[in-house]
Design a protein around this motif. Structure first.
Motif, PDB file in Angstrom:
ATOM      1  N   LEU A   1       5.507   4.423  -9.252  1.00 16.23           N
ATOM      2  CA  LEU A   1       5.053   5.469  -8.586  1.00 16.23           C
ATOM      3  C   LEU A   1       4.941   6.685  -9.543  1.00 16.23           C
ATOM      4  CD1 LEU A   1       6.926   5.343  -5.016  1.00 16.23           C
ATOM      5  CD2 LEU A   1       4.874   4.363  -5.679  1.00 16.23           C
TER       6      LEU A   1
ATOM      7  N   GLN B   1       0.940  -1.133   0.007  1.00 12.45           N
ATOM      8  CA  GLN B   1      -0.256   0.140   0.049  1.00 12.45           C
ATOM      9  C   GLN B   1       0.832   1.114  -0.011  1.00 12.45           C
ATOM     10  OE1 GLN B   1      -2.379  -0.873   3.670  1.00 12.45           O
ATOM     11  NE2 GLN B   1      -4.027  -0.723   2.431  1.00 12.45           N
TER      12      GLN B   1
ATOM     13  N   TYR C   1       6.045   9.590   0.963  1.00 16.64           N
ATOM     14  CA  TYR C   1       4.817   8.757   1.130  1.00 16.64           C
ATOM     15  C   TYR C   1       5.192   7.527   2.053  1.00 16.64           C
ATOM     16  CZ  TYR C   1       3.014  10.847  -3.018  1.00 16.64           C
ATOM     17  OH  TYR C   1       2.259  11.906  -3.797  1.00 16.64           O
TER      18      TYR C   1
ATOM     19  N   ILE D   1       0.697   5.346   1.134  1.00 16.28           N
ATOM     20  CA  ILE D   1      -0.433   6.149   1.785  1.00 16.28           C
ATOM     21  C   ILE D   1       0.506   7.539   1.770  1.00 16.28           C
ATOM     22  CG2 ILE D   1      -0.910   6.344   4.175  1.00 16.28           C
ATOM     23  CD1 ILE D   1      -0.761   3.322   4.261  1.00 16.28           C
ATOM     24  N   ASP D   2      -0.476   8.431   1.746  1.00 13.76           N
ATOM     25  CA  ASP D   2       0.086  10.126   1.653  1.00 13.76           C
ATOM     26  C   ASP D   2       0.317  10.277   2.961  1.00 13.76           C
ATOM     27  OD1 ASP D   2      -2.365  11.023   2.454  1.00 13.76           O
ATOM     28  OD2 ASP D   2      -2.967  11.525   0.742  1.00 13.76           O
TER      29      ASP D   2
ATOM     30  N   LYS E   1      -4.155   8.998   3.687  1.00 17.20           N
ATOM     31  CA  LYS E   1      -4.794   8.415   2.537  1.00 17.20           C
ATOM     32  C   LYS E   1      -4.336   7.560   1.997  1.00 17.20           C
ATOM     33  CE  LYS E   1      -7.853   9.844  -1.205  1.00 17.20           C
ATOM     34  NZ  LYS E   1      -8.082  10.961  -2.227  1.00 17.20           N
ATOM     35  N   THR E   2      -4.878   6.265   1.717  1.00 17.06           N
ATOM     36  CA  THR E   2      -4.249   5.160   0.953  1.00 17.06           C
ATOM     37  C   THR E   2      -4.217   5.612  -0.613  1.00 17.06           C
ATOM     38  OG1 THR E   2      -4.678   3.450   2.527  1.00 17.06           O
ATOM     39  CG2 THR E   2      -4.401   2.889   0.300  1.00 17.06           C
ATOM     40  N   ILE E   3      -3.233   5.604  -1.162  1.00 10.95           N
ATOM     41  CA  ILE E   3      -3.153   6.221  -2.713  1.00 10.95           C
ATOM     42  C   ILE E   3      -3.252   5.059  -3.450  1.00 10.95           C
ATOM     43  CG2 ILE E   3      -1.900   7.539  -4.491  1.00 10.95           C
ATOM     44  CD1 ILE E   3      -3.194   9.274  -2.062  1.00 10.95           C
ATOM     45  N   LEU E   4      -2.369   4.083  -3.407  1.00 12.14           N
ATOM     46  CA  LEU E   4      -2.541   2.810  -4.131  1.00 12.14           C
ATOM     47  C   LEU E   4      -2.773   1.364  -3.019  1.00 12.14           C
ATOM     48  CD1 LEU E   4       0.649   3.346  -6.188  1.00 12.14           C
ATOM     49  CD2 LEU E   4      -1.750   3.539  -6.820  1.00 12.14           C
TER      50      LEU E   4
ATOM     51  N   LEU F   1       2.161   9.393  -9.271  1.00 11.30           N
ATOM     52  CA  LEU F   1       2.234  10.304  -7.819  1.00 11.30           C
ATOM     53  C   LEU F   1       2.738  11.644  -8.180  1.00 11.30           C
ATOM     54  CD1 LEU F   1       2.670   7.435  -5.391  1.00 11.30           C
ATOM     55  CD2 LEU F   1       0.473   8.138  -6.762  1.00 11.30           C
ATOM     56  N   ASN F   2       2.268  12.498  -7.262  1.00 11.08           N
ATOM     57  CA  ASN F   2       2.854  13.737  -7.086  1.00 11.08           C
ATOM     58  C   ASN F   2       4.282  13.874  -6.525  1.00 11.08           C
ATOM     59  OD1 ASN F   2       0.744  15.162  -8.380  1.00 11.08           O
ATOM     60  ND2 ASN F   2      -0.338  15.320  -6.561  1.00 11.08           N
TER      61      ASN F   2
END
Length: 593
Positions: A567, A544, A575, A546-547, A551-554, A570-571
């Motif tokens: 990745l 996973q 993470y 997570i930011d 918040k779970t991003i992937l 992703l911005n």
């Protein structure tokens, strides 16, 4: 007579820069000699790992009161930075929080403090995080009102330790006072007045503190005018656990160093308020540019809101302003608000972030507390409140590291605490909770209770610990431990700096072995991260991303144990990564460039 006049200032256009590339991240452990590549150092945890995080430490925030106090505000209205800072504090904690205001009006010798937005209900909330704005603009102009900071503090303090609108007193929860300019001195006076009631203050932060002295511009002498206004000098009192001070000596109004606090000095602060119009004032015929004085507010705001750009309602922090922080401070991530209970940074660190003080210089120098910050004595006149000052949990004889921890059923964890209850005997009870709100009656269990004698002014450690035999917890739920101390009339709460999850299995203690088995590289990365996990019977794992807001991003992606993690989309930023394999979970940080 009009004593000051705002002057215009030409706004310079500076390009908005991107966030500085994060670097020099400290790992939780040092990798063994010969570790492969730029391996992300990871501490083994079974479900959640202990992370040295400069963002949200706990899934559920709360159980604390932050009080913001402005200084002399020539504009005559509540400064916009206060609302923005309150919003940033609440957002940093996950967005669950309550904002209220104490407004001070009246005149010298007849001040009135009133509470508004005081209709919150902590019994139905999932967070007991409260941010209070002290608005004393109506009386803050000493040139016309002659009201001292200590007079305002005397009006405000009872609103903290007395119940308002049938709500629990704010002082039932840990307190963080933050003040700027004259407010930077006032917060220490508020802390002193709380101490006279026996209330320990967890944290006091000064932003360019400037108590008024005879050297400052003063009002017309009496009887024609209000006369001089002299604020009480700053002292760090015995009831303050940690104090820090962020100040500049560039231009008037200048701040000052505070003995007994961790002091961080700036000698150059380009940009920020200098880029805005309207912060130069004509005071009694002399022009003063307040931009450097106000930039300390923006700097601290930038340690709460880590985004770039970040606006505080008056000025903007871009990459130019992020450069105010040095490499150790990592663009503000490891400075200022990191030492709050919300982020739980290491207040007893011997590190010297900037030339000058070590962080531990701001921590109470009592032998049991273990800091080096000198404290001024208090007269304990009406000291009725009992307090748990600090508390720690151990596994065997090793103190657990702040943040996420895993536990297994039936293991026994000793809990110790340090307390002071000046006037009365008290009881301490430790609870396990599913959030960080002690008022909403959803505890998962009771750990134990101790009956304690009064202490007088002595900070005391009980003769024995309270042992937590882990039981009644469920996997997939986060748990929090808090202490409740009461003398039968007054009660205070303190959550410990841990977030627990239950795992099924056997504990593996040697994290260095795991660091040899798990490799994530390159880190930092521009997109693709190579993943290898050796000596593992399973052919694949799940991960996973997570930011920093939790918040779970992937979510839950499967990957071969010798595979790649993409990745690219992703911005840029920092993470968290969690990798689960064979009923074990490995967690750490990864940087996307």
């Amino acid at each position: 007579m009009k004593h000051f006049m705002k002057q215009t200032q030409t706004r310079s256009a500076l390009p908005l820069g991107s966030t500085k590339k994060e670097n020099d991240y400290r790992r939780i452990l040092t990798p063994p000699s010969g570790a492969r590549g730029l391996s992300l150092l990871i501490t083994l945890m079974l479900v959640f790992a202990t992370l040295t995080s400069f963002s949200q430490v706990f899934t559920k925030q709360g159980a604390g009161v932050t009080i913001l106090v402005h200084g002399w505000n020539p504009d005559g209205s509540q400064p916009a930075w206060m609302d923005k800072m309150a919003d940033a504090i609440i957002a940093r904690g996950g967005g669950n929080g309550i904002k209220a205001t104490i407004t001070v009006t009246g005149s010298k010798g007849a001040l009135i403090a009133t509470c508004s937005n005081w209709n919150y209900d902590l019994t139905t909330a999932t967070s007991a995080e409260i941010v209070v704005l002290v608005n004393w603009t109506a009386v803050s102009n000493h040139l016309t009102k002659a009201v001292t900071a200590q007079e305002v503090a005397a009006a405000v303090a009872p609103k903290i330790y007395q119940s308002q609108n049938s709500k629990p007193a704010l002082s039932e929860l840990p307190i963080h006072l933050i003040g700027h300019s004259r407010g930077g001195g006032m917060v220490f006076e508020i802390a002193r007045l709380l101490g006279l009631q026996g209330i320990e203050v967890d944290h006091v932060t000064a932003l360019d503190p400037h108590p008024l002295t005879a050297s400052d511009p003063q009002g017309t002498p009496t009887p024609i005018g209000p006369g001089s206004t002299i604020d009480t000098p700053i002292k760090v009192y015995d009831n303050i656990l940690f104090a820090d001070n962020y100040w500049q000596n560039i231009a008037y109004p200048k701040g000052q160093t505070i003995p007994g606090a961790y002091n961080r000095l700036w000698t150059s602060m380009p940009g920020g308020y200098h880029n805005e119009i309207g912060y130069t004032y004509n005071i009694l015929g002399t022009s003063y540019n307040f931009s450097d004085h106000l930039n300390t507010i923006l700097a601290y705001h930038g340690t709460i809101n880590l985004a770039t750009p970040a606006n505080n309602g008056q000025a903007t922090m871009t990459s130019t302003e992020r450069a105010w922080f040095n490499t150790y401070e990592n663009a503000g991530q490891k400075s200022g608000f990191v030492y709050s209970l919300n982020i739980a940074g290491d207040r007893k660190s011997a590190d010297i972030p900037n030339s000058g003080d070590a962080v531990i210089a701001g921590y109470h120098n009592n032998t049991l507390l273990g800091g080096s910050g000198a404290r001024q004595s208090l007269t304990w006149t009406s000291a009725d409140w009992p307090n748990v000052i600090t508390s720690s949990i151990f596994r065997s004889t090793t103190e657990l590291q702040t943040g996420a921890q895993s536990v297994i059923a039936n293991e026994v964890l000793p809990i110790n605490y340090i307390y002071r209850s000046y006037a009365n005997a008290s009881d301490v009870t430790l609870y396990v909770d599913i959030d960080r709100d002690p008022y909403n009656n959803n505890n998962a269990g009771t750990i134990g209770t101790q009956n304690l004698p009064l202490t007088g002014s002595t900070i005391t450690e009980p003769a024995s610990t309270i042992n937590w035999t882990v039981s009644g917890l469920s996997t997939g739920t986060n748990y929090y431990v808090y202490a409740r101390i009461t003398d039968g009339t007054r009660t205070r709460y303190k959550y410990l700096d841990y977030e627990f999850s239950l795992t099924i299995g056997t504990r593996v203690e040697n994290a260095n072995l795991i660091a040899n088995r798990l490799n994530l590289y390159p880190n930092p990365t521009t997109g693709i991260v190579n993943f290898t996990l050796s000596d593992n019977q399973e052919s694949s794992a799940s991960y996973q991303i997570i930011d920093l807001n939790g918040k779970t991003i992937l979510p839950g992606n499967s990957i071969p144990k010798n595979g790649k993690i993409d990745l690219t989309n992703l911005n840029k930023g920092v993470y968290f990564i969690r990798i689960k394999s064979n009923n074990e979970t490995y967690s750490g940080k990864i940087v996307k460039l």
